[in-house]
Structures are given as C-alpha cells and as structure tokens.
Design an enzyme around this catalytic site. Sequence first.
Site, PDB file in Angstrom:
ATOM      1  CG  HIS A  60      -2.086  -1.144   1.086  1.00 44.53           C
ATOM      2  ND1 HIS A  60      -2.965  -0.895   0.256  1.00 44.53           N
ATOM      3  CD2 HIS A  60      -2.255  -2.132   1.768  1.00 44.53           C
ATOM      4  CE1 HIS A  60      -3.860  -2.003   0.318  1.00 44.53           C
ATOM      5  NE2 HIS A  60      -3.281  -2.758   1.403  1.00 44.53           N
ATOM      6  NE  ARG A  93      -8.474  -5.391   4.480  1.00 43.07           N
ATOM      7  CZ  ARG A  93      -8.377  -6.583   3.955  1.00 43.07           C
ATOM      8  NH1 ARG A  93      -9.241  -6.613   2.769  1.00 43.07           N
ATOM      9  NH2 ARG A  93      -7.610  -7.406   3.792  1.00 43.07           N
ATOM     10  CB  CYS A  95      -3.965  -6.285   6.271  1.00 45.96           C
ATOM     11  SG  CYS A  95      -5.031  -5.640   4.803  1.00 45.96           S
TER      12      CYS A  95
END
Lengths: 205, 104, 270
Positions: C183, C227, C231
Amino acid sequence: MKKALIAAAAGALVVAGCASMKEMDAKYDAEVVQWMKRDFHARGIATMDRLDQDEVQRVCTQYDNKPPEAMAKQIEAGEMKKIKLPSDGKYMGDWKAGQKIAQRGRGMTWRDKPGSTNGGSCYNCHQLSTAELSFGTIGPSLNQFGKKRGYTVANQKYVYEKIYDSKAFTACSNMPRLGLSGTLTEQQIKDVTAYLMDPNSPVNK
Amino acid sequence: MGDPMKIRARMQGDVAEVRVLMGHPMETGQRKGSDGKIIPAHFIKQIRAELNGKVVFEAAISQAISRNPLFAFKVKGAKAGDKLSITWEDNKGDKRTDTVTISG
Amino acid sequence: MRKSLTTLAVACAAFLATSAFGQTPEEVKKGVEQYREMLELGNPAELYALKGEALFKKKRGPKNASLEQCDFGKGPGVLKGVYAEMPRYFADTGKVQDLESRLVTCMVQLQGISEKDATKRPFGNADKPSENEQLVAYIVSQSYGDPINIKLDNPKMKEAYEIGKRLFFYRAGPWDFSCATCHAEENTRIRLQDLPVLSSPAGAKAAMTTWPAYRVSNSQLKTMEWRINDCYRQMRFPEPNFISDSVIALTTYLAYTANGGVYKGPGIKR
C-alpha cells in the site's frame, strides 16, 4: 543588538523544540515493538517470534527501504551466503508443477496447517504467462523471461537464487525470501525456475 | 418470520420507483457446508407487491437468485402517500411482509 | 390487474466467473466496476444496518438497558457524524478508541455485559453475522456524507497516530512484509485487486470513506477491525487482538491521513 538577541533566543527555542521532537520520535520507534508484543497473539503456525525483526527487516524499516549503498551491499553479500543451492547441481524442475506453485497463494498464515504444501503466490505480484489475466503488478512482468534473457545455466542459477533469497540481489526488495523462510522446498523452487526458464513453458510462449 | 426488508419507494413523475432488498440465504441445495454435508435448499419462491392492498406485481423465483437479493421495479398509477407492501414466501413456508409509504 | 415489470436480480458468482476469459485486463476491470456500481443501488450492508438498529435499541444484558445512551464522542445518544470522527480520545476511559472498542465500552457500562462476552465473536460469517458487524453497519451509516475529521489535539491521539504510522511501515514475519509493501506505491494491484496507497491522502480517503463494507465475494459485511486483522493474516504475522491499542493506532494513522474525505459507507466491495 536587541533584535539579534531576540533572534538568537528564538533560534535556541526552535532547536530545543527539534530536540524534543527527535526524542519523541526515538521513543515511538522504541515503543512500536512493545505495543505489538502486547497487542498480538500467536495463532496456529503464526508464532509471536515472527514480530522480531532480523537484521534485513530492521535496516529496511529504519531506512524506509533505501539504506545507504554500503549497507545495502553488506546485506546483499550476507544474504547471498545464506542461499543453499540444490544438492544435485540442477536448477530446473518441472514447469507444469511450477505453474501450480506460481498460481497458489496459500501458506504460512495462521489459517494454514503445519506441514501443508505452500504456494509461491507469484501471480499476486507478477505477470507470467499471458494466458493468466489475473496477475498483480507489485513486481515486474516476468513474461518471456527465459526467451528474453537467454536459456543459459547462469540464468537458471540466478532465478533459483532470486526465488530462494531476493534480498541477496536487492537488500530491501518487496519480494519474500521464499527459500530462506522455508516457504518453498528445493524441489518447488526448481519447478518455479523451470516455469520461468523452460522454453516449453507458457511463460516463454 | 425472516429478517426485515429494506424498501425504497418514491415517485418519479407518475411512476413509483421501487427497490427492495431482502435478507435471505437463498441456498441452492447444491452447496456443501464446512462439514462436507449438503446444505439443504432454502430459497424464496414467491414475491408479491401490493399497492393499498391490491396486487400490482407477483413473481415466482428460484435458487438461481443470489443471497440477499435486490429487486427493482416500477409501479404505474401509484401516488405519494400510498401504502406499498412487499411479501416473500420461501420453500420452507417462511413468510415476511414489510410495508412502506411511497414518498414524493 | 397484475402488472409484472422489470426485475433486477443480483447474481454474483456467475458474473465473475464468465468475466475471466477472452477479455483484456482492462475489460475485466471495467466489468467488475460496472458490477460494483450496479450493487450500490442495493447494498446488502443496509440489511446489516437494519438489524443493527434493532439490536442497538433493544434492552439487553444484566442491566436490561439499550445502547441508545452510548456516547460516541458527541454526547450520549448522538449518532449523526460520530464515525467520521473516530478513532478519538475518550476522557472517561482515558483511551483512544475506535467505533468497535467504544461499542464494547458501552455494552459493559450501560448493559452490564462482561467484556469477555462483548468481545466473544467480533467477526461472523455469511450464515451467522456477528452482532458487532450489525451494530457497526448501523452506526457508520449515520455518518454518510460527513467529512472525516480526526484531530490530534490530545497527547494520546498524537501517540496513536505516531505509533500507527510506524506500524504501517514495520517489516517483519517470514515474508518480510509491512502494510507499505502493498500500500505504498501508485497503480499497483494484487491479482486484479487495485491497491490504494494508504500513506497518501488520496488513497487513504478512498479506503477510509468506503469501509466498513459489504463484500460480495463472501456475502458479508466486514468492519475496519476485520480489514486490519485480515491484512495481518496475509502479511503472515501473528494475529492482532480485537480492539487492541495497536489496531486502533493503525486506524488512527489511516483515518487522520484521510481527513477531509467525505464518508460514503458502509461501502460495497468485490
């Protein structure tokens, strides 16, 4: 004269401010690991020691993945020594098996059972065969890899080593050290090497 | 009983635009659970819309529809303030009706 | 008089399966986007919100009380806009809390439910969603249209932000991953999934204004706690504790980076 004094005083204040900010930064840096050790728990094969950074991870985190060149070279040389080449001296396995490994994304998470067969997750980040449309772009496209680079034994060895320990070539590469971490076996790395280097592999079609 | 539906009904010109979201597993009867056993079929087979008590729309549906299905349709001759009721019935005999007032 | 008009039925698996072959990646991506737009007309997250509302207002626990007097930062009983300003510092607990952590506080304080029971099942599955997910869906939907506004006006908030930022870049585990591995670079994706650059305002906004979200691929509403948890699973880390300071710190970093983004959740994802 008075003005200069005030300016000097202001300068001293700013310096003092910077020092305390630096101290705070150092404090936060030191605390991150403590926070994680307090706030994470082992689950399945994902044990708590995974939070401990080895030298490579520590340096790459500290330098935002851009360590000074001498330090990078030192890491790369150290990692190169960790690579275990195949005992029989052959780098190539079966490209068909390699394709399956490249496709497979399972392994090493807290949901995976100990001893289960891991994948290489190659397609998550790389394009390989053009027949597979669902590929990631975090890493470069490896389509036509063998055809473009040449089907030499030297290149086979390079591919094997790169998969085994990517950090031997780029100190802070995003790519996992798939051999060193025990993700892929010697045979599996050979198979993936063949997937990239066999002239009959769809990667080179 | 079933879960409450989310119904939106508003006038667009002289037509009421209706969107209905239904909470239902819509099991096909072909899927296996984590225990390896077939999960029995469980799906809505009939849906009906009534405007002020009068049926304006009826449909027979089947397992081919997804979980938590969405239906959108238009009703002519409706006006703001009318009561719109939606009813579904599934293959296990479970039923659910929800009613809204059509907004302008 | 019976009038059968247009019906729009949402079928997912077939759509995704047929789009895989004989199309360019751009076509595949466009198809997925089209499908997502279609679903926004009827996001099943609303069904979770409906159930969450009923749960929120139901008298429960040893104190036989509802959660209606819960203070999410704007005073007891105020829900409008609260999610857009979370995580935030709460003086009564002396902690930075995200929505899911604050819900637990209220269950304990208002309803007399033990913390153990309140955190027993944070993440559900398609067949049995968790109450946490339903409550979250309801409360976040009350912030639709509100700009994300995280203030580092307290030493604890500043600390959460700073630690969160460091967690984001911390490389570890057998695969040497950090959040930034996936990211922190523009225009990358895993398989066909686009990856937002969460350390940049644009990327953080894209993510933080659309989570929590209903995930079509597994027919579930997923929360921000989930979430981050998932991850870390994919990063091959050990598991972060639910509503732990670390998860909240990471969320604080992401939410602060997303400041100014207009909240549009609960969203819908592939």
